[in-house]
Write a protein that holds these residues in place. Structure first.
Motif, PDB file in Angstrom:
ATOM      1  N   LYS A 209     -73.173  22.192  -8.488  1.00 53.12           N
ATOM      2  CA  LYS A 209     -72.004  22.451  -8.844  1.00 53.12           C
ATOM      3  C   LYS A 209     -71.918  22.209 -10.378  1.00 53.12           C
ATOM      4  O   LYS A 209     -71.510  22.837 -10.731  1.00 53.12           O
ATOM      5  CB  LYS A 209     -71.821  21.879  -7.487  1.00 53.12           C
ATOM      6  CG  LYS A 209     -70.012  22.068  -7.167  1.00 53.12           C
ATOM      7  CD  LYS A 209     -69.186  21.215  -6.093  1.00 53.12           C
ATOM      8  CE  LYS A 209     -67.671  21.600  -5.932  1.00 53.12           C
ATOM      9  NZ  LYS A 209     -67.213  20.990  -5.394  1.00 53.12           N
TER      10      LYS A 209
ATOM     11  N   ILE B  72     -69.900  24.616 -13.019  1.00 53.21           N
ATOM     12  CA  ILE B  72     -68.412  24.182 -13.351  1.00 53.21           C
ATOM     13  C   ILE B  72     -68.535  23.849 -15.121  1.00 53.21           C
ATOM     14  O   ILE B  72     -67.465  24.921 -16.053  1.00 53.21           O
ATOM     15  CB  ILE B  72     -67.467  22.668 -13.113  1.00 53.21           C
ATOM     16  CG1 ILE B  72     -67.274  23.360 -10.992  1.00 53.21           C
ATOM     17  CG2 ILE B  72     -66.302  22.192 -13.352  1.00 53.21           C
ATOM     18  CD1 ILE B  72     -67.032  22.374 -11.008  1.00 53.21           C
TER      19      ILE B  72
ATOM     20  N   LYS C  99     -61.119  29.854 -13.258  1.00 50.67           N
ATOM     21  CA  LYS C  99     -61.229  28.686 -12.004  1.00 50.67           C
ATOM     22  C   LYS C  99     -61.889  29.528 -10.777  1.00 50.67           C
ATOM     23  O   LYS C  99     -62.149  28.410 -10.600  1.00 50.67           O
ATOM     24  CB  LYS C  99     -59.981  28.210 -12.698  1.00 50.67           C
ATOM     25  CG  LYS C  99     -59.874  26.842 -11.642  1.00 50.67           C
ATOM     26  CD  LYS C  99     -61.648  25.698 -11.471  1.00 50.67           C
ATOM     27  CE  LYS C  99     -60.340  24.684 -10.227  1.00 50.67           C
ATOM     28  NZ  LYS C  99     -61.664  23.493 -10.751  1.00 50.67           N
TER      29      LYS C  99
ATOM     30  N   ASP D 281     -65.414  28.067  -8.982  1.00 55.98           N
ATOM     31  CA  ASP D 281     -65.016  27.414  -7.817  1.00 55.98           C
ATOM     32  C   ASP D 281     -65.499  28.379  -6.196  1.00 55.98           C
ATOM     33  O   ASP D 281     -66.262  27.371  -5.608  1.00 55.98           O
ATOM     34  CB  ASP D 281     -63.768  26.643  -7.178  1.00 55.98           C
ATOM     35  CG  ASP D 281     -62.927  25.748  -8.386  1.00 55.98           C
ATOM     36  OD1 ASP D 281     -63.681  25.635  -8.542  1.00 55.98           O
ATOM     37  OD2 ASP D 281     -61.565  25.248  -7.386  1.00 55.98           O
TER      38      ASP D 281
ATOM     39  N   THR E 200     -69.749  27.222  -6.673  1.00 53.75           N
ATOM     40  CA  THR E 200     -70.292  26.808  -6.552  1.00 53.75           C
ATOM     41  C   THR E 200     -70.057  26.050  -4.523  1.00 53.75           C
ATOM     42  O   THR E 200     -70.727  25.458  -4.502  1.00 53.75           O
ATOM     43  CB  THR E 200     -69.278  25.863  -7.426  1.00 53.75           C
ATOM     44  OG1 THR E 200     -68.305  25.418  -7.053  1.00 53.75           O
ATOM     45  CG2 THR E 200     -69.927  25.277  -8.374  1.00 53.75           C
ATOM     46  N   GLU E 201     -69.015  26.598  -3.938  1.00 58.33           N
ATOM     47  CA  GLU E 201     -68.575  26.126  -2.747  1.00 58.33           C
ATOM     48  C   GLU E 201     -70.459  26.476  -1.715  1.00 58.33           C
ATOM     49  O   GLU E 201     -70.785  28.005  -2.151  1.00 58.33           O
ATOM     50  CB  GLU E 201     -67.703  27.464  -2.301  1.00 58.33           C
ATOM     51  CG  GLU E 201     -67.240  26.945  -1.057  1.00 58.33           C
ATOM     52  CD  GLU E 201     -67.613  25.738  -1.353  1.00 58.33           C
ATOM     53  OE1 GLU E 201     -66.767  25.000   0.215  1.00 58.33           O
ATOM     54  OE2 GLU E 201     -66.335  24.733  -1.431  1.00 58.33           O
TER      55      GLU E 201
ATOM     56  N   ILE F  54     -59.859  28.947  -0.902  1.00 56.07           N
ATOM     57  CA  ILE F  54     -60.032  28.265  -2.655  1.00 56.07           C
ATOM     58  C   ILE F  54     -59.483  28.984  -3.688  1.00 56.07           C
ATOM     59  O   ILE F  54     -58.835  28.314  -4.917  1.00 56.07           O
ATOM     60  CB  ILE F  54     -61.718  28.367  -2.599  1.00 56.07           C
ATOM     61  CG1 ILE F  54     -62.477  27.712  -1.872  1.00 56.07           C
ATOM     62  CG2 ILE F  54     -62.375  28.635  -4.144  1.00 56.07           C
ATOM     63  CD1 ILE F  54     -64.142  28.478  -1.816  1.00 56.07           C
TER      64      ILE F  54
ATOM     65  N   ILE G 103     -56.095  27.468  -6.675  1.00 56.66           N
ATOM     66  CA  ILE G 103     -55.141  26.792  -7.708  1.00 56.66           C
ATOM     67  C   ILE G 103     -54.286  26.915  -8.420  1.00 56.66           C
ATOM     68  O   ILE G 103     -53.879  28.183  -7.803  1.00 56.66           O
ATOM     69  CB  ILE G 103     -56.533  28.497  -9.015  1.00 56.66           C
ATOM     70  CG1 ILE G 103     -57.607  28.243  -8.283  1.00 56.66           C
ATOM     71  CG2 ILE G 103     -56.754  28.372  -9.707  1.00 56.66           C
ATOM     72  CD1 ILE G 103     -58.911  26.948  -7.994  1.00 56.66           C
TER      73      ILE G 103
END
Length: 116
Positions: A2, A6, A54, A58, A61-62, A98, A102
């Motif tokens: 993760k 990022i 962003k 996200d 990485t989820e 998600i 943001i």
């Protein structure tokens, strides 16, 4: 994993931004005056680019979401999610949640996400 995703997304966004700054600094021309509307458009474009980056980072990485298969587009703070790969209703709901978290996101459309 993760942290790497990022970091990679952040590095890509900074590279694009820093590349434009370096180009602007090398110019020998006098600064150009911009109309207020042009400045607003530039801020929106930067903000939309940041939001897209962003949200995508996200999603990737989820766990439990096919983040690499979800396309993210942003226009004036409105995020549109789409995919050619079918996702479950819970994955769709999670992707929307998600995106909504943001900063700067005004609304989220997941009409382009195919569900199975």
């Amino acid at each position: 994993m993760k942290k790497f995703a990022i970091a990679a997304a952040t590095a890509a966004a900074l590279t694009m931004t820093l590349g434009n700054v370096a180009f602007a600094q090398q110019s020998t021309q006098a600064p150009m005056m911009l109309a207020a509307g042009e400045v607003t458009k530039a801020k929106e474009a930067t903000s939309d680019t940041w939001i897209t980056t962003k949200v995508k980072a996200d999603l990737v990485t989820e766990k439990g979401i096919p983040g690499t298969d979800i396309k993210v587009e942003t226009n004036k703070g409105v995020v549109s999610l789409s995919s050619d790969v079918a996702v479950s209703e819970s994955q769709k709901d999670m992707a929307v949640a998600i995106a909504k978290k943001i900063k700067g996101v005004q609304a989220v459309s997941a009409d382009g996400l195919k569900t199975n």
